[in-house]
Motif scaffolding. Structure first.
Motif, PDB file in Angstrom:
ATOM      1  N   LEU A  29      15.963   1.125   7.783  1.00 23.58           N
ATOM      2  CA  LEU A  29      15.433   1.578   7.444  1.00 23.58           C
ATOM      3  C   LEU A  29      14.191   1.223   6.800  1.00 23.58           C
ATOM      4  O   LEU A  29      13.211   1.510   6.593  1.00 23.58           O
ATOM      5  N   GLY A  30      14.855   1.333   5.005  1.00 22.73           N
ATOM      6  CA  GLY A  30      13.863   0.791   4.635  1.00 22.73           C
ATOM      7  C   GLY A  30      13.453   0.008   3.631  1.00 22.73           C
ATOM      8  O   GLY A  30      12.115  -0.550   4.170  1.00 22.73           O
ATOM      9  N   PRO A  31      13.664  -1.251   4.205  1.00 22.77           N
ATOM     10  CA  PRO A  31      12.754  -2.479   4.548  1.00 22.77           C
ATOM     11  C   PRO A  31      11.635  -2.365   5.325  1.00 22.77           C
ATOM     12  O   PRO A  31      10.818  -3.382   5.634  1.00 22.77           O
ATOM     13  N   TRP A  32      12.189  -1.371   6.720  1.00 20.20           N
ATOM     14  CA  TRP A  32      11.251  -1.242   7.625  1.00 20.20           C
ATOM     15  C   TRP A  32      10.213  -1.098   7.404  1.00 20.20           C
ATOM     16  O   TRP A  32       8.243  -1.069   7.663  1.00 20.20           O
ATOM     17  N   TYR A  33      10.174   0.026   6.440  1.00 17.72           N
ATOM     18  CA  TYR A  33       9.185   0.306   6.080  1.00 17.72           C
ATOM     19  C   TYR A  33       8.377   0.319   5.317  1.00 17.72           C
ATOM     20  O   TYR A  33       7.170   0.275   5.689  1.00 17.72           O
ATOM     21  N   VAL A  34       8.993  -0.524   4.283  1.00 17.10           N
ATOM     22  CA  VAL A  34       7.581  -1.153   3.781  1.00 17.10           C
ATOM     23  C   VAL A  34       7.222  -2.433   4.156  1.00 17.10           C
ATOM     24  O   VAL A  34       5.702  -2.703   4.194  1.00 17.10           O
ATOM     25  N   ALA A  35       8.117  -3.092   4.925  1.00 18.84           N
ATOM     26  CA  ALA A  35       7.427  -3.772   5.885  1.00 18.84           C
ATOM     27  C   ALA A  35       6.352  -3.389   6.987  1.00 18.84           C
ATOM     28  O   ALA A  35       5.335  -4.170   7.224  1.00 18.84           O
ATOM     29  N   PHE A  36       6.693  -2.655   7.481  1.00 16.28           N
ATOM     30  CA  PHE A  36       5.051  -1.879   8.692  1.00 16.28           C
ATOM     31  C   PHE A  36       4.189  -1.326   7.805  1.00 16.28           C
ATOM     32  O   PHE A  36       2.848  -1.102   7.967  1.00 16.28           O
ATOM     33  N   ARG A  37       4.455  -0.641   6.619  1.00 20.12           N
ATOM     34  CA  ARG A  37       3.296   0.033   5.785  1.00 20.12           C
ATOM     35  C   ARG A  37       2.579  -1.216   5.411  1.00 20.12           C
ATOM     36  O   ARG A  37       1.202  -1.593   5.223  1.00 20.12           O
ATOM     37  N   GLU A  38       3.125  -2.355   4.682  1.00 20.46           N
ATOM     38  CA  GLU A  38       2.319  -3.991   4.841  1.00 20.46           C
ATOM     39  C   GLU A  38       1.826  -4.587   5.364  1.00 20.46           C
ATOM     40  O   GLU A  38       0.662  -4.726   5.265  1.00 20.46           O
ATOM     41  N   LEU A  39       2.083  -3.973   6.769  1.00 20.80           N
ATOM     42  CA  LEU A  39       1.157  -4.590   8.222  1.00 20.80           C
ATOM     43  C   LEU A  39       0.295  -4.011   8.349  1.00 20.80           C
ATOM     44  O   LEU A  39       0.228  -4.187   9.601  1.00 20.80           O
ATOM     45  N   GLY A  40       0.372  -2.881   7.786  1.00 16.23           N
ATOM     46  CA  GLY A  40      -0.591  -1.931   8.894  1.00 16.23           C
ATOM     47  C   GLY A  40      -0.356  -1.119  10.118  1.00 16.23           C
ATOM     48  O   GLY A  40      -0.746  -0.687  10.502  1.00 16.23           O
ATOM     49  N   LEU A  41       1.284  -1.289  10.143  1.00 15.74           N
ATOM     50  CA  LEU A  41       1.700  -0.382  11.349  1.00 15.74           C
ATOM     51  C   LEU A  41       2.642   0.343  11.110  1.00 15.74           C
ATOM     52  O   LEU A  41       3.063   1.089  12.366  1.00 15.74           O
ATOM     53  N   TYR A  42       2.748   1.434  10.426  1.00 16.24           N
ATOM     54  CA  TYR A  42       3.211   2.385  10.215  1.00 16.24           C
ATOM     55  C   TYR A  42       2.303   3.430  10.510  1.00 16.24           C
ATOM     56  O   TYR A  42       1.151   3.430  10.575  1.00 16.24           O
ATOM     57  N   ASP A  43       3.674   4.682  11.470  1.00 10.01           N
ATOM     58  CA  ASP A  43       2.874   5.616  11.895  1.00 10.01           C
ATOM     59  C   ASP A  43       1.875   5.016  12.950  1.00 10.01           C
ATOM     60  O   ASP A  43       1.198   5.508  13.487  1.00 10.01           O
TER      61      ASP A  43
END
Length: 257
Positions: A105-119
């Motif tokens: 979950l931690g790596p995914w959270y960081v990765a998706f925020r950097e890629l603009g895919l969070y939320d």
């Protein structure tokens, strides 16, 4: 059966009670449908949107899992890969499937925020494909192993190319496996909670997250939570009822010769 059915029956009865009846433990009680109306039609409730989010994520991720997993399983079974290549790939998928989701979950959270895919729903689709793909590869590979290779060879003698033989001959024979893998992937995606809790907000939350939010800091809406839980089980129960024989055959395939 008591251990499995008992909690569900208890939640079902709570969904038809008023909150005061739950607190006082009334039985028998006067049933009401107000909890379901509040969950689905209440002004403060977004549960209908949460159902739509779960349906979109579960359906799209299941389709992607079936496409990728089926092609990967057929490639491992039919094509002449070196033994260590297919063994390493299958071993890696099995090892990845055993990794707790919470560690990712931690790596995914960081990765998706950097890629603009969070939320976004896209983030949930990608993660659900990732966690459901190993199961699909192993399950479909077991089904492909039960299809006699002579059928494919006969189709190729008759003029079918590799893709035509797969699409016209092998895939129709593997429909029970597709149904079993699809139902399991859909149910796992529909019920998934920690990833959705970490990667979504109110607008993109799925059904399990929405149910958990009925328990707030100063109030627990037991009646509404029970009603939402009953509604959330309907798709999974229907799919399991309709496809149980395919799931059983898929999980026991190859166990007895």
């Amino acid at each position: 059966m008591l251990a499995i059915v008992g909690p569900f029956v208890w939640i079902l009865t709570q969904s038809f009670k008023y909150q005061i009846a739950i607190y006082s433990g009334q039985f028998p009680f006067t049933p009401t449908l107000s909890n379901f109306a509040d969950v689905l039609l209440g002004r403060r409730s977004d549960f209908s949107a949460n159902i739509a989010n779960s349906l979109v994520v579960a359906v799209v991720s299941t389709l992607l899992v079936l496409v990728v997993g089926t092609l990967a399983a057929y490639s491992l079974h039919r094509f002449r890969w070196r033994a260590w290549v297919s063994g390493a790939f299958l071993g890696w998928t099995l090892a990845f499937h055993m990794v707790p989701v919470l560690t990712l979950l931690g790596p995914w959270y960081v990765a998706f925020r950097e890629l603009g895919l969070y939320d976004t729903r896209a983030a949930l689709v990608l993660t659900h494909v990732t966690i459901n793909l190993p199961m699909t590869v192993w399950l479909m590979r077991a089904f492909f192993r039960e299809i006699p290779p002579e059928i494919v060879e006969a189709a190729q003698v008759d003029g079918c190319g590799p893709f035509d033989a797969f699409y016209r001959i092998v895939l129709p024979l593997a429909v029970p496996g597709l149904i079993a893998a699809g139902i399991l992937a859909f149910i796992f995606s529909w019920n998934e909670f920690p990833i959705a809790l970490t990667l979504t907000s109110r607008e993109t939350a799925t059904v399990p997250v929405a149910i958990a939010r009925f328990a707030q800091q100063y109030e627990v809406q037991h009646a509404q939570m029970a009603a939402a839980s009953v509604i959330a089980t309907i798709p999974a129960v229907l799919l399991m009822f309709l496809g149980q024989r395919f799931i059983v055959s898929g999980l026991t395939l190859g166990a007895v010769k």
